[in-house]
Design a protein around this motif. Structure first.
Motif, mmCIF file in Angstrom:
data_model
loop_
_atom_site.group_PDB
_atom_site.id
_atom_site.type_symbol
_atom_site.label_atom_id
_atom_site.label_comp_id
_atom_site.label_asym_id
_atom_site.label_seq_id
_atom_site.Cartn_x
_atom_site.Cartn_y
_atom_site.Cartn_z
ATOM 1 N N LEU A 89 32.393 43.916 42.310
ATOM 2 C CA LEU A 89 33.808 43.574 42.444
ATOM 3 C C LEU A 89 34.659 44.327 41.426
ATOM 4 O O LEU A 89 35.752 44.811 41.744
ATOM 5 C CB LEU A 89 34.009 42.066 42.271
ATOM 6 N N LYS A 90 34.145 44.444 40.206
ATOM 7 C CA LYS A 90 34.863 45.181 39.162
ATOM 8 C C LYS A 90 35.053 46.646 39.552
ATOM 9 O O LYS A 90 36.094 47.246 39.264
ATOM 10 C CB LYS A 90 34.110 45.072 37.836
ATOM 11 N N TYR A 101 50.010 30.843 38.480
ATOM 12 C CA TYR A 101 48.612 31.240 38.365
ATOM 13 C C TYR A 101 48.204 31.425 36.911
ATOM 14 O O TYR A 101 48.983 31.866 36.073
ATOM 15 C CB TYR A 101 48.372 32.573 39.090
ATOM 16 N N ASN A 102 46.923 31.141 36.662
ATOM 17 C CA ASN A 102 46.275 31.444 35.395
ATOM 18 C C ASN A 102 45.059 32.305 35.701
ATOM 19 O O ASN A 102 44.190 31.905 36.482
ATOM 20 C CB ASN A 102 45.851 30.143 34.693
ATOM 21 N N ASP A 159 40.842 40.560 36.251
ATOM 22 C CA ASP A 159 41.900 39.789 36.921
ATOM 23 C C ASP A 159 41.546 39.477 38.370
ATOM 24 O O ASP A 159 42.430 39.394 39.238
ATOM 25 C CB ASP A 159 43.227 40.556 36.843
ATOM 26 N N LEU A 160 40.258 39.263 38.625
ATOM 27 C CA LEU A 160 39.793 39.030 39.994
ATOM 28 C C LEU A 160 40.227 37.677 40.550
ATOM 29 O O LEU A 160 40.551 37.561 41.733
ATOM 30 C CB LEU A 160 38.266 39.128 40.044
ATOM 31 N N TYR A 185 42.729 36.796 43.542
ATOM 32 C CA TYR A 185 44.072 37.294 43.225
ATOM 33 C C TYR A 185 44.492 38.444 44.131
ATOM 34 O O TYR A 185 45.615 38.469 44.641
ATOM 35 C CB TYR A 185 44.143 37.749 41.764
ATOM 36 N N TYR A 186 43.595 39.383 44.366
ATOM 37 C CA TYR A 186 43.964 40.575 45.121
ATOM 38 C C TYR A 186 44.207 40.287 46.597
ATOM 39 O O TYR A 186 44.777 41.120 47.307
ATOM 40 C CB TYR A 186 42.898 41.648 44.952
ATOM 41 N N GLU A 187 43.797 39.117 47.057
ATOM 42 C CA GLU A 187 44.077 38.723 48.437
ATOM 43 C C GLU A 187 45.301 37.826 48.549
ATOM 44 O O GLU A 187 45.702 37.445 49.657
ATOM 45 C CB GLU A 187 42.862 38.007 49.020
ATOM 46 N N SER A 188 45.898 37.485 47.422
ATOM 47 C CA SER A 188 47.022 36.549 47.433
ATOM 48 C C SER A 188 48.308 37.220 47.905
ATOM 49 O O SER A 188 48.485 38.436 47.803
ATOM 50 C CB SER A 188 47.238 35.973 46.029
#
Length: 487
Positions: A435-436, A217-218, A224-225, A238-241
Motif C-alpha cells: 500500500l505504501k 478526520y484524524n 496517510d493511508l 483516505y485515498y478513497e474518500s
C-alpha cells in the motif's frame, strides 16, 4: 624478617597503585577521557555556529553534568527518513533519533524503538515534572512506552493550519484566509503583483482535507493511508474518500493555473526549507509555526510577517495526538541510558532548556522583559522538537494577543476518541508495504495535482484495491473497536 618487610612493602605498593589508579580515573573523567558517547541522528543541515556550539559550550556542559560526549549526525531533510531506516537496519550506533508519532507501530515492529518505561523511571524523573505521563499516552504500544513525544504544547487541529506570508497577503488587498478559494485567490494575486515570488511552498493537503470533508478526520496510519472519522468512529481509506478527491481536484486546478511548481511533489519534504527562503507564500502550519520560522524567513526577507490560519474555523478542533513527533531509542542503541539522561537534562531546568534550544545567553540570545531576543539565527536544537509550555519563550515582536490566543487554543477543543490509539501492523506488514508503494508512486502525485485526476485516479485506486486496502482497513477497524471498547 625480610619476608615480613617485603610483604608490607608489597601491600603498600598495591594500596598506592589503587589510589593512583582511582585518582587517574577521576582525572580522566574530569578531562573528558572517560566520557560516554551519545550519538544522535538529527534531520537538517549543520550550521557553523551549531558546530562551534556542540564542540565548545555544549560539549563542556554535557561533560560536566552528564559525563557524556555528544555526537550529532546531521542528515538533510530530503534524505532523513531513508537514511534513518538504512542506518538502523545496519545496526549503526545510534542512541536517539526523531520521527513521526503516527508511524510508531511501524517503528516498533522494525525494532527501531525499545520500551522506555524502566529507563524513564530510573533516569527521567526530572522530565516527568514538566512532561506529564498523560503526554506519553500516544507513544504507548502493548502497554509499553516506546518513545518520548517531542513537544508539550497546545495541539488541537494539529497539521490542519496554514502559515501564510501575512505581509504579502495584505499587500494584495486581502486580510485573512478561511477557505481553499482564499488560498487560490491569494496565490493568483501574488503571482501578478509579486512576480519574484515562487508561489506556495506546500500543497497543504491536511488543512485542505479539513476544509473539504464533512466529518473531521484524524490520520492514524503510515503514508496517510487511513483516517479516523470523528463522528462515525470508523476507520476509512483516505485515498478513497470524497474529501481526498476534492483535495486532489483543487490541487490539480492550482497546477493548471500555474500556481504550483513541480517541486511541491518531487521535493515534498523540503517544504519548510522552501518557505524559509522568503520566496514562498505558505506552508502547512501548526499552532505557533510562525514563531519557529519567522527568524529564518526574515534573514532573507526582512519585512516578512507570518500568520497562521485554520481553514474552516467554524468546524470543531480535535486534540488527536499528544505531540506529533517522537524521540526514539533504537533497540540496538549502545547507550540508551545516556539518551534518556540527555532528554531528561534538557527538561530539568529552564537554564538547560534555553541553552539547548537558544544557545548561550548574551551571545546567542537575550531575555528582555520576559521575551527572548535572538542574536543569532535558529541554529541550535529545534525549538519545535523540544517545545514545552512550562519553559516556552516568545519573541519581542509577538503581540500579547497572539500569545494569549496560543495559550488558550485548546480551551474549546474536543478530545478525539482516537487519542492514544496506535495501530499494530504486525499482521498486515506485507499489505502495508504494498500500500505504501502505491501511495508513494501513484497517489502522492494525484494528491498534489501533479497528474491528471480523471485519468490517473481510477488506475491508482485499482492498484490500491489489489494491494489489499480493504483487508488493511478491516484490521485497523478491529483494533480500533477493541481500543474504543477499552476506554
Amino acid at each position: 624478617m625480610k619476608s615480613s618487610k617485603m610483604l608490607i612493602f608489597l601491600v603498600l605498593m598495591l594500596v598506592t597503585t589503587s589510589i593512583l589508579a582511582a585518582c587517574s580515573n577521576k582525572e580522566e573523567v574530569g578531562g573528558k577521557g572517560k566520557l560516554e558517547t551519545l550519538t544522535i541522528l538529527y534531520p537538517g543541515d549543520e550550521s557553523d555556529r551549531m558546530t562551534e556550539f556542540l564542540e565548545k559550550e555544549f560539549s563542556e556542559k554535557m561533560a560536566a553534568d552528564l559525563g557524556l560526549k555528544l555526537k550529532v549526525i546531521f542528515v538533510p531533510w530530503s534524505q532523513y527518513w531513508e537514511q534513518k531506516d538504512i542506518m538502523l537496519a545496519a545496526n549503526e550506533p545510534i542512541d536517539l533519533y526523531w520521527d513521526g508519532l503516527p508511524d510508531l507501530s511501524t517503528i516498533v515492529n522494525k525494532k527501531q524503538s525499545m520500551p522506555l518505561d524502566d529507563l524513564i523511571k530510573q533516569y527521567g524523573q526530572d522530565m516527568l515534572k514538566v512532561l506529564p505521563m498523560e503526554q506519553f499516552q500516544g507513544a504507548v504500544i502493548d502497554g509499553k512506552i516506546h518513545g518520548i513525544p517531542s513537544a508539550y504544547a497546545p495541539s488541537s487541529a494539529m497539521y490542519q493550519l496554514v502559515a501564510v506570508r501575512q505581509d504579502i497577503l495584505e499587500a494584495v488587498g486581502m486580510n485573512e484566509i478561511k477557505t481553499a478559494e482564499d488560498l487560490k485567490d491569494f496565490a493568483t494575486k501574488a503571482k501578478k503583483q509579486f512576480p519574484e515570488m515562487k508561489g506556495p511552498a506546500d500543497i497543504v493537503f491536511k488543512p485542505l482535507t479539513r476544509y473539504f470533508t464533512e466529518e473531521q478526520y484524524n490520520f492514524i496510519a503510515v503514508e496517510d493511508l487511513i483516517v479516523f472519522g470523528e463522528d462515525s468512529k470508523k476507520a476509512h481509506s483516505y485515498y478513497e474518500s470524497e474529501a481526498f478527491q476534492k483535495v486532489a481536484k483543487f490541487n490539480r486546478s492550482m497546477y493548471d493555473a500555474g500556481l504550483y511548481s513541480e517541486d511541491l511533489t518531487i521535493k515534498y519534504n523540503e517544504r519548510d526549507s522552501r518557505m524559509q527562503t522568503g520566496l514562498y507564500l505558505w506552508v502547512e502550519g501548526s499552532l505557533g509555526k510562525e514563531l519557529e520560522i519567522i527568524d529564518a524567513i526574515k534573514a532573507n526577507a526582512p519585512d516578512a510577517r507570518v500568520k497562521t490560519y485554520l481553514l474552516a474555523p467554524e468546524k470543531p478542533r480535535y486534540i488527536t495526538a499528544t505531540g506529533g513527533e517522537v524521540l526514539g531509542v533504537p533497540v540496538t542503541a549502545p547507550n540508551p541510558e545516556g539518551a534518556i539522561k540527555f532528554v531528561n537534562w534538557i527538561y530539568k531546568s529552564k537554564e538547560n532548556y534555553q541553552l539547548a534550544l537558544y544557545g548561550v545567553e548574551g551571545k546567542d540570545y537575550e531575555i528582555v522583559d520576559g521575551r527572548i531576543k535572538k542574536l543569532t539565527a535558529n541554529e541550535f536544537f529545534y525549538e519545535w522538537m523540544f517545545r514545552n509550555q512550562n519553559y516556552q519563550l516568545f519573541g519581542p515582536d509577538v503581540a500579547q494577543e497572539s500569545i494569549d490566543h496560543y495559550k488558550t487554543w485548546d480551551d474549546e477543543a474536543v478530545t478525539s476518541a482516537s487519542l492514544g490509539f496506535r495501530f499494530n501492523n504486525e499482521k498486515v506488514k506485507l499489505i502495508e508495504t504494498a500500500l505504501k508503494e502505491v501511495a508513494g508512486k501513484d497517489l502522492a502525485a494525484i494528491r498534489s495535482g501533479f497528474v491528471d485526476f480523471e485519468t490517473e485516479y481510477p488506475k491508482a485506486i485499482k492498484k490500491l484495491k489489489a494491494a489489499g486496502i480493504d483487508e488493511y482497513v478491516a484490521e485497523i477497524q478491529r483494533q480500533l473497536d477493541e481500543f474504543l471498547a477499552s476506554k
